[in-house]
Design a protein around this motif. Structure first.
Motif, mmCIF file in Angstrom:
data_model
loop_
_atom_site.group_PDB
_atom_site.id
_atom_site.type_symbol
_atom_site.label_atom_id
_atom_site.label_comp_id
_atom_site.label_asym_id
_atom_site.label_seq_id
_atom_site.Cartn_x
_atom_site.Cartn_y
_atom_site.Cartn_z
ATOM 1 N N ALA A 29 9.693 -30.886 24.535
ATOM 2 C CA ALA A 29 11.108 -32.004 24.515
ATOM 3 C C ALA A 29 10.429 -32.102 25.951
ATOM 4 N N GLY A 74 13.312 -30.351 16.201
ATOM 5 C CA GLY A 74 14.731 -30.914 16.788
ATOM 6 C C GLY A 74 15.713 -30.260 17.072
ATOM 7 N N VAL A 89 13.831 -32.938 20.945
ATOM 8 C CA VAL A 89 13.072 -33.287 20.004
ATOM 9 C C VAL A 89 12.005 -33.269 20.525
ATOM 10 N N ARG A 90 10.929 -32.575 19.885
ATOM 11 C CA ARG A 90 9.910 -32.477 20.035
ATOM 12 C C ARG A 90 8.929 -34.080 20.876
ATOM 13 N N LYS A 91 8.745 -33.610 21.730
ATOM 14 C CA LYS A 91 7.812 -35.133 22.636
ATOM 15 C C LYS A 91 6.818 -35.771 20.994
ATOM 16 N N TYR A 95 7.448 -36.162 18.055
ATOM 17 C CA TYR A 95 8.327 -36.983 17.021
ATOM 18 C C TYR A 95 9.843 -38.022 17.805
ATOM 19 N N GLN A 96 9.649 -38.142 19.243
ATOM 20 C CA GLN A 96 10.303 -38.754 19.221
ATOM 21 C C GLN A 96 10.590 -40.301 19.527
ATOM 22 N N HIS A 97 11.057 -40.637 19.643
ATOM 23 C CA HIS A 97 11.608 -42.509 19.023
ATOM 24 C C HIS A 97 11.626 -42.708 17.294
ATOM 25 N N GLY A 113 17.338 -37.746 17.622
ATOM 26 C CA GLY A 113 18.067 -37.037 17.906
ATOM 27 C C GLY A 113 18.827 -38.497 17.647
ATOM 28 N N ALA A 124 17.098 -39.401 30.619
ATOM 29 C CA ALA A 124 17.060 -39.717 29.157
ATOM 30 C C ALA A 124 18.518 -41.105 29.518
ATOM 31 N N TYR A 146 18.840 -43.695 27.177
ATOM 32 C CA TYR A 146 18.974 -43.131 26.039
ATOM 33 C C TYR A 146 20.071 -43.900 24.761
#
Length: 132
Positions: A23, A56, A75-77, A79-81, A85, A110, A113
């Motif tokens: 992450a 996550g 959150v694992r890279k 799996y982001q967006h 989260g 972030a 975000y």
């Protein structure tokens, strides 16, 4: 892909460290004993799983009455967006209730975000930095 969420499920320090690395969170990932203490002393630990893969985590310290410090949201890279989260925070807030304020320190990357998911930026915070 179906993501499942757990509340206070056991989590190995090595799993958390690997997630923090993926992450991009700066945590003492080379000190698994310290990561283990971080997990052990959290009041709430929400985890997100894709099957048996940790994707996550939201780790928080709270009095369950007035305030909660969200010390980790990762959150694992890859799996982001995808809303993971945001859902981790939703599950956390469900455990806290309406009376509890949620506070966090953001990583510089972030900063854009958190306002998108309902957080309000504050200017009245102070830090007493740790030695390590």
């Amino acid at each position: 892909m179906t993501i499942s969420y757990t509340i206070n499920a056991p989590l190995e320090a090595s799993q958390a460290a690997e997630l923090f690395i993926s992450a991009g969170l700066r945590r003492p990932v080379d000190d698994l004993r310290r990561i283990g203490r971080m997990l052990e002393h959290a009041d709430i630990l929400i985890t997100a799983w894709d099957g048996d893969r940790l994707v996550g985590v939201a780790r928080a310290i709270t009095d369950f009455s007035l305030c909660c410090y969200l010390s980790d949201l990762a959150v694992r890279k890859e799996y982001q967006h995808q809303g993971i989260g945001k859902e981790l925070i939703h599950v956390l807030r469900g455990q806290l209730g309406e009376e509890v304020m949620l506070l966090l320190l953001s990583a510089p990357t972030a900063m854009d975000y958190y306002p998108k998911i309902g957080f309000v930026k504050l200017v009245n915070a102070f830090e007493y930095p740790r030695a390590q």
